[in-house]
Enzyme design. Structure first.
Site, PDB file in Angstrom:
ATOM      1  N   LYS A  96      13.588   0.015 -10.495  1.00 43.81           N
ATOM      2  CA  LYS A  96      12.749  -0.718  -9.544  1.00 43.81           C
ATOM      3  C   LYS A  96      13.354  -2.071  -9.140  1.00 43.81           C
ATOM      4  CE  LYS A  96       8.289   1.322 -10.745  1.00 43.81           C
ATOM      5  NZ  LYS A  96       6.880   1.050 -11.025  1.00 43.81           N
TER       6      LYS A  96
ATOM      7  N   ASP B  22       2.311  -0.463  -6.396  1.00 40.90           N
ATOM      8  CA  ASP B  22       1.626  -0.264  -7.681  1.00 40.90           C
ATOM      9  C   ASP B  22       0.331  -1.078  -7.760  1.00 40.90           C
ATOM     10  OD1 ASP B  22       3.401   1.572  -8.776  1.00 40.90           O
ATOM     11  OD2 ASP B  22       4.715   0.006  -9.567  1.00 40.90           O
TER      12      ASP B  22
END
Ligand code: ATR
Length: 279
Positions: A68, A104
């Site tokens: 990420k 997220d």
């Protein structure tokens, strides 16, 4: 030729993203495929896989551990959520440019407010842990209207530093950080989120029963593990509303899908397929 998407990570075989996006594509009639890419353990594996996927006409990627941070670094443009999280979980390839997002946090917010029907606006929220998962969640929770957010972490300094860094980006929300020991004297919270990695090792951060307000929601970001030690502890403290992170997973996927395809999928079928009963 269908448009190509994939999720990249290492390891990646366990990923539910192909199932979720497959259901979304079917339900919305999108002509696309969605695959799995293992970026490997060696240095440079992510960059190589990214370049190959783009060169072969790929349109977008979901990104999971451990890539990420690299995904954000590879991007030409990044949303504020991705920049503040220091990580991207979705990429879009548009005319030679790489755009990055982090869905997220908004996935967590949508799950809490839409799927679980718990209010964030005006509420007191406790977030346990001060790692990457917390970093990505704070601004979206604040923008959803949380009145106050306390970040409580085993290592208190990490929570204070994170809260100080993100507070200027959290609007009217009061954001502060401290150690888990400070919870004993704190006023109760309406939403308590476990964003530590403790559940993955069968452990839980110690939270006193007094931290849960009447009717509180206890939320564990991990999914598919049934009742985690944190959720069990919440139940033992009298909490009746407990949830794991399956809805966060599905909702962040829906955000990425909408960003890529311009159509927002209904998430109910994917949620029903992936939910493991909390028992
Ligand atoms: P992630 O990116 O998933 O957030 P991370 O950045 O490694 O992972 O952060 C893990 C978080 O879980 C940290 O806040 C860690 O606390 P410390 O900062 O004190 O290390 C927390 N954590 C992990 N295991 C824990 C446990 N058994 N009890 C309490 N907190 C734990």
């Amino acid at each position: 030729m269908p448009d190509r998407y994939a999720v990249i990570g290492h390891p990646i075989a366990h990923s539910q993203s192909p199932l979720i996006h497959g259901l979304f594509a079917q339900a919305t009639g999108q002509d696309m495929t969605y695959g799995l890419i293992d970026g490997g353990a060696d240095e440079g594996g992510f960059a190589r896989a990214l370049a190959e996927f783009r060169a072969s006409g790929g349109r977008g990627l979901n990104v999971t551990l451990p890539f990420k941070l690299q995904a954000l670094a590879a991007a030409d443009d990044a949303s504020e959520d991705a920049r503040l999280a220091g990580a991207a979980n979705a990429l879009r390839f548009d005319g030679g440019r790489i755009e990055a997002r982090n869905f997220d946090g908004i996935g967590l917010v949508r799950d809490i407010t839409h799927n679980l029907g718990a209010a964030l606006a005006g509420r007191r929220v406790l977030v346990l842990g001060a790692g990457g998962a917390t970093r990505g969640a704070l601004r979206p929770l604040a923008l959803a209207g949380a009145a106050e957010i306390l970040v409580a972490n085993r290592t208190a300094d990490k929570a204070r530093t994170l809260a100080d860094e993100l507070a200027p980006h959290c609007g009217d929300c009061t954001l502060h950080g401290g150690g888990l020991d400070a919870l004993a004297g704190a006023a109760p919270f309406d939403v308590v989120i476990n964003a530590t990695s403790a559940s993955l090792s069968g452990d839980a951060p110690p939270v006193p029963a007094s931290a849960f307000a009447p009717g509180a929601l206890a939320y564990d970001m991990v999914y598919g593990k049934g009742l985690t030690p944190f959720l069990r502890a919440a139940q033992a403290a009298g909490v009746t509303r407990v949830a794991d992170g399956v809805g966060m997973l599905v909702e962040q996927a829906a955000e990425a899908f909408a960003w890529w395809r311009g159509v927002r999928p209904d998430t109910r079928e994917a949620l029903a397929r992936l939910t493991v009963p909390l028992a």
